[in-house]
Design a protein around this motif. Sequence first.
Motif, PDB file in Angstrom:
ATOM      1  N   ASP A 199       0.947  -1.239   0.093  1.00  0.00           N
ATOM      2  CA  ASP A 199      -0.092   0.014   0.062  1.00  0.00           C
ATOM      3  C   ASP A 199       0.829   1.259  -0.136  1.00  0.00           C
ATOM      4  N   GLN A 200       2.054   1.263  -0.565  1.00  0.00           N
ATOM      5  CA  GLN A 200       2.894   2.351  -0.788  1.00  0.00           C
ATOM      6  C   GLN A 200       3.195   2.476  -2.193  1.00  0.00           C
ATOM      7  N   ALA A 201       3.711   3.740  -2.451  1.00  0.00           N
ATOM      8  CA  ALA A 201       4.321   4.063  -3.781  1.00  0.00           C
ATOM      9  C   ALA A 201       5.403   3.173  -4.154  1.00  0.00           C
ATOM     10  N   MET A 202       5.426   2.743  -5.282  1.00  0.00           N
ATOM     11  CA  MET A 202       6.324   1.783  -5.789  1.00  0.00           C
ATOM     12  C   MET A 202       7.106   2.347  -7.088  1.00  0.00           C
ATOM     13  N   SER A 203       8.356   2.265  -7.392  1.00  0.00           N
ATOM     14  CA  SER A 203       9.120   2.693  -8.351  1.00  0.00           C
ATOM     15  C   SER A 203       8.888   1.455  -9.639  1.00  0.00           C
ATOM     16  N   LEU A 204       9.171   1.709 -10.839  1.00  0.00           N
ATOM     17  CA  LEU A 204       9.179   0.664 -11.808  1.00  0.00           C
ATOM     18  C   LEU A 204       9.989  -0.446 -11.464  1.00  0.00           C
ATOM     19  N   TYR A 205      11.212  -0.046 -10.951  1.00  0.00           N
ATOM     20  CA  TYR A 205      12.109  -1.396 -10.521  1.00  0.00           C
ATOM     21  C   TYR A 205      11.640  -1.807  -9.345  1.00  0.00           C
ATOM     22  N   GLU A 206      11.220  -1.362  -8.409  1.00  0.00           N
ATOM     23  CA  GLU A 206      10.581  -2.036  -7.415  1.00  0.00           C
ATOM     24  C   GLU A 206       9.554  -3.205  -7.947  1.00  0.00           C
ATOM     25  N   ILE A 207       8.534  -2.650  -8.498  1.00  0.00           N
ATOM     26  CA  ILE A 207       7.462  -3.449  -9.427  1.00  0.00           C
ATOM     27  C   ILE A 207       8.310  -4.688 -10.023  1.00  0.00           C
ATOM     28  N   GLU A 208       9.359  -4.256 -10.858  1.00  0.00           N
ATOM     29  CA  GLU A 208      10.093  -5.321 -11.605  1.00  0.00           C
ATOM     30  C   GLU A 208      10.634  -6.726 -10.526  1.00  0.00           C
ATOM     31  N   GLN A 209      10.852  -6.041  -9.698  1.00  0.00           N
ATOM     32  CA  GLN A 209      11.473  -7.109  -8.596  1.00  0.00           C
ATOM     33  C   GLN A 209      10.474  -8.011  -8.116  1.00  0.00           C
TER      34      GLN A 209
END
Lengths: 139, 139
Positions: free
Chosen positions: B34-44
């Motif tokens: 429930d926090q904002a994520m970066s593209l990289y964090e999503i990728e992980q």
Amino acid sequence: MANMNHEGEQKFEKKNIRPTSMRKLIYRILSEKDQAMSLYEIEQQFDQVERSTIFRTLRVFQDNCLIHLIYDGTGAVKYALCDDDCSCGINDLHIHFLCSSCGNNYCLKELPVPYMDLPEGYTFENANFVIRGICPDCQ
Amino acid sequence: MANMNHEGEQKFEKKNIRPTSMRKLIYRILSEKDQAMSLYEIEQQFDQVERSTIFRTLRVFQDNCLIHLIYDGTGAVKYALCDDDCSCGINDLHIHFLCSSCGNNYCLKELPVPYMDLPEGYTFENANFVIRGICPDCQ
DNA sequence: TAATATTTTGCAACACTGTTGCGCTCTTAA
DNA sequence: TTAAGAGCGCAACAGTGTTGCAAAATATTA
Ligand SMILES: [Mn+2]
Ligand SMILES: [Mn+2]
Ligand SMILES: [Zn+2]
Ligand SMILES: [Zn+2]
């Protein structure tokens, strides 16, 4: 602004920054344009310079509260000169304005970042408040 | 959250986004954290995916007001799901909190971005207000 | 159902911004 | 004058974002 260099050197002395020629040049570029600039925009003001030199110069300026940084979402960090009386503390935080049309980023030093009552458990350290819109020149 | 997928599909339908499998997966990842994520964090969160696919998916989400973007100065854009009643307008703008310790970026949806009386000639379109500090988990 | 059009995805390559190692040069201090 | 230190230029690299293009998946039409 005939005494620009002199002014710059006074600031350097005040903030304990050794006044090299590169630093004086970069200071002058920042002071001549009274808006926040990106590293690339500063680079463009020279015929030939090194990104890395500018980068490190800006870091020295930042470490010694000669400039402050703005993250306006354009992809590049913007740099702007601090006021004479700036101590880069909470009270020096102000709003920045990014023009959607011309891309200029204005320091609205007369608009301090408002105090916010954060939820329980959150501690305030710093803030970055950027408003996007159309600037007076582009109306 | 057993009905997550179902919820996601309802939102997709409401916002006219075709519910492909990648989109459902990315929606789920964003909703589980429930926090904002970066593209990289999503990728992980994937074993193997394409940056570009995630990138384009996020663009579709953004274009259809399923997510909003946050520029917190970390270098990477953060993405967070919009509320059900969000129309991505001025009234939906809220403050974001970046923890200096853990790096988490919280949507403080209960803290709307305050109205600011801009100097003559400046027109308001949008705002990005990020407060940096220590979050409850890191106190 | 089969053929066709449209959309989405994967791959690869690239652009932009920021950052660092290293040696040379310049300045400062002994 | 010499040695130490700081600054600079060069090159290389890392991180993030973005695009072209063809294959795959999906929707539309015949
Ligand atoms: Mn400013
Ligand atoms: Mn948010
Ligand atoms: Zn403008
Ligand atoms: Zn934290």
